[in-house]
Scaffold this active site. Structure first.
Site, mmCIF file in Angstrom:
data_model
loop_
_atom_site.group_PDB
_atom_site.id
_atom_site.type_symbol
_atom_site.label_atom_id
_atom_site.label_comp_id
_atom_site.label_asym_id
_atom_site.label_seq_id
_atom_site.Cartn_x
_atom_site.Cartn_y
_atom_site.Cartn_z
ATOM 1 N N GLY A 72 0.931 -1.222 -0.069
ATOM 2 C CA GLY A 72 -0.069 -0.089 0.072
ATOM 3 C C GLY A 72 0.813 1.175 -0.288
ATOM 4 O O GLY A 72 1.854 1.378 -0.764
ATOM 5 N N GLU A 131 5.551 -3.399 0.642
ATOM 6 C CA GLU A 131 5.796 -2.846 -0.669
ATOM 7 C C GLU A 131 4.691 -1.610 -1.034
ATOM 8 O O GLU A 131 3.475 -1.549 -0.920
ATOM 9 C CB GLU A 131 5.131 -3.983 -1.827
ATOM 10 C CG GLU A 131 5.774 -3.730 -3.089
ATOM 11 C CD GLU A 131 4.925 -2.636 -3.937
ATOM 12 O OE1 GLU A 131 5.133 -1.711 -3.920
ATOM 13 O OE2 GLU A 131 3.928 -3.074 -4.458
ATOM 14 N N LEU A 132 5.560 -0.285 -1.239
ATOM 15 C CA LEU A 132 5.111 0.898 -0.834
ATOM 16 C C LEU A 132 4.821 1.756 -2.061
ATOM 17 O O LEU A 132 4.708 2.987 -1.857
ATOM 18 C CB LEU A 132 5.396 1.531 0.411
ATOM 19 C CG LEU A 132 5.704 0.509 1.589
ATOM 20 C CD1 LEU A 132 6.307 1.405 2.758
ATOM 21 C CD2 LEU A 132 4.349 0.072 2.156
ATOM 22 N N CYS A 139 2.137 0.511 -8.882
ATOM 23 C CA CYS A 139 2.985 0.948 -8.311
ATOM 24 C C CYS A 139 4.383 1.046 -9.217
ATOM 25 O O CYS A 139 5.256 1.866 -8.800
ATOM 26 C CB CYS A 139 3.608 -0.168 -7.187
ATOM 27 S SG CYS A 139 2.332 -0.219 -5.931
ATOM 28 N N GLU A 186 4.025 9.895 -5.917
ATOM 29 C CA GLU A 186 3.659 8.746 -6.495
ATOM 30 C C GLU A 186 2.229 9.110 -7.023
ATOM 31 O O GLU A 186 1.270 9.518 -6.423
ATOM 32 C CB GLU A 186 3.293 7.413 -5.734
ATOM 33 C CG GLU A 186 2.927 6.340 -6.804
ATOM 34 C CD GLU A 186 2.567 5.001 -6.006
ATOM 35 O OE1 GLU A 186 2.884 4.155 -6.364
ATOM 36 O OE2 GLU A 186 2.335 5.162 -4.790
#
Length: 474
Positions: A227, A246-247, A282, A376
């Protein structure tokens, strides 16, 4: 309208239907889902913790059989899974079918790995003192796991936690994203058909506030979170448990003076990488660095291709860009585009936002301090700029808080190797965009992009611990 139960200790329960799941294109309520509270979470953690020994004793071939059953049933229900994904995530139907294929691939890979979790024989005779000693290791399940997954890949990101856990012999509780829980619950329906030990799995949509125990409870041995940057806060609250994160990122792609591929192919891949799944990935291409000798050709051809992308109903086979997850996300991305333009960026392509429908945008020379460049975006927008020196381009890619994957189009082997050596990312993709991923490769990032690696074999390693045996035989 269908209602879905949640799952506690392998059993479907329907205490309520409080969670509304909306069609992301129409905005209408498409399904209702049972919604867990703090008490349900506590009982779930207790059941998951209690199942540790039974799940560890569940034989590897039986774990393989469970995973192979899932592969077969997901194939039989592939149309249903794709449509659910199209509705709950707004994912264009072609992309939804692709994600179902990856779900099946991930479980198939895990089935193969379930019977290959090996140890090692150690040579301990390194001095006269250790003669007569033998050593060996094996890997044992870490114990109860909690998994928290985001909205953008409601099937495959779940698969990358659930399938390795079953292969490793770990009971787990999964909290899927509240906006997109249907795929995870269909996976639960299939798991409930198997002979997994009681308590082996729980799938529980719930609020972030009620889910605090999934991070903090000491009965949980591993937290795996995919996230946003809130993951670092979760890690700080996780206590002694192992944590994998996992960002996300703001992935860059370099197009060298000699791209090593025909320019038309490069453009096709850049457009795919930046705009597939409406940019909600991502490793979506966000920053494009093009050698100045190629800039005009690349920017003009890419702008033409982006203008041709169809935005609309994700059920339509010809739609490339569907809705982003909600109107707040669309407003944020649109605002970042406005701010970049105010800062001096040049608009190559831009459309008009309508609710959560945001047409593809392409900007040139976005200021490097703009949110659209540094953060992002997670939407259908990309930034393009020129570079003159390859090493300077590498420095520019590294000038980011993130480091998940990067792409490099180059026909120069020395440049490819230098990128692999110098780029501060978890993966370098040469000859393609950073959006490329195969489900049996290690996947993860550095810096703010996360901690640890996914990919079935690497996830199994995280979900197991090495246990040493030493025998004195003289």
């Amino acid at each position: 309208m269908k209602t879905y139960p949640y799952y506690i200790a392998n059993r479907p329960l329907q205490p309520n239907a409080d969670l509304e799941v909306r069609d992301k294109y129409s905005g209408e309520v498409a399904a209702r889902v049972a919604y867990g509270d703090a008490a349900a979470i506590d009982s779930t953690i207790a059941a998951t913790h209690a199942a540790r020994e039974a799940m560890a004793a569940f034989p590897p071939d039986a774990r393989r059989d469970v995973l192979e059953h899932c592969v077969r049933r997901f194939g039989e229900r592939s149309d249903e899974l794709a449509l659910a994904l199209c509705i709950e995530a707004g994912k264009p139907i072609r992309d939804a079918r692709g994600e179902v294929t990856r779900l099946i691939d991930t479980f198939r890979i895990a089935a193969g790995e379930a019977t290959r979790i090996d140890g090692e024989v150690l040579e301990l005779g390194i001095s006269p003192r250790t003669r007569g000693y033998r050593g060996m290791t094996k890997r044992v399940p870490i114990g109860a796991c909690s998994f928290i997954t985001p909205f953008n890949f409601p099937l495959n990101l779940v698969a990358h936690k659930v399938a390795p856990a079953i292969a490793a012999g770990c009971p787990f509780v999964l909290k899927p994203a509240a906006k997109t829980p249907l795929g995870a619950l269909i996976i639960g329906e299939v798991l409930a058909e198997t002979d997994l030990p009681p308590g082996a799995f729980s799938i529980l949509p719930c609020s972030n506030e009620d889910a605090a125990a999934l991070t903090e409870d000491p009965r949980i041995a591993l937290l795996s979170f995919t996230g946003g940057l809130v993951g670092w806060e979760l890690k700080a609250r996780a206590g002694h448990k192992k944590v994998t994160l996992e960002l996300g990122g703001n992935a860059a792609c370099i197009v060298d003076a000699d791209p090593g591929k025909p320019l038309g192919e490069v453009i096709e891949r850049l457009v795919f990488g930046a705009y597939y799944q409406s940019g909600q990935s991502c490793i979506s291409v966000q920053r494009i660095l093009v050698h100045r000798s190629q800039l005009q050709a690349v920017s003009e051809a890419m702008a033409d291709a982006v203008r041709a992308l169809k935005t609309g109903d994700p059920r339509d086979e010809t739609t490339f860009i569907g809705p982003v997850i909600d109107e707040a996300a669309a407003q944020r991305i649109d605002g970042w585009i406005d701010a970049a333009i105010a800062g001096g960026a040049k608009v190559l392509v831009r459309g008009q936002r309508s609710g959560n429908m945001l047409p593809a945008a392409l900007l040139q020379d976005v200021p490097h301090d703009a949110d659209l460049y540094r953060k992002e975006a997670f939407g259908p927008v990309a930034c393009i700029e020129a570079f003159d020196d390859f090493d300077a381009a590498l420095d520019r890619v590294n000038d980011s808080d993130f480091g998940l994957q990067a792409g490099v189009f180059t026909g120069d082997l020395a440049h490819a190797m230098r990128a692999w050596d110098r780029l501060e990312v978890g993966g370098v993709i040469v000859g393609d965009v950073p959006s490329f991923r195969v489900d049996n490769m290690p996947y993860g990032g550095v810096k703010s992009s996360g901690l640890g690696r996914e990919g079935v074999r690497w996830a199994i390693a995280d979900m197991t611990e090495e246990r040493l045996l030493v025998i004195r035989d003289r």
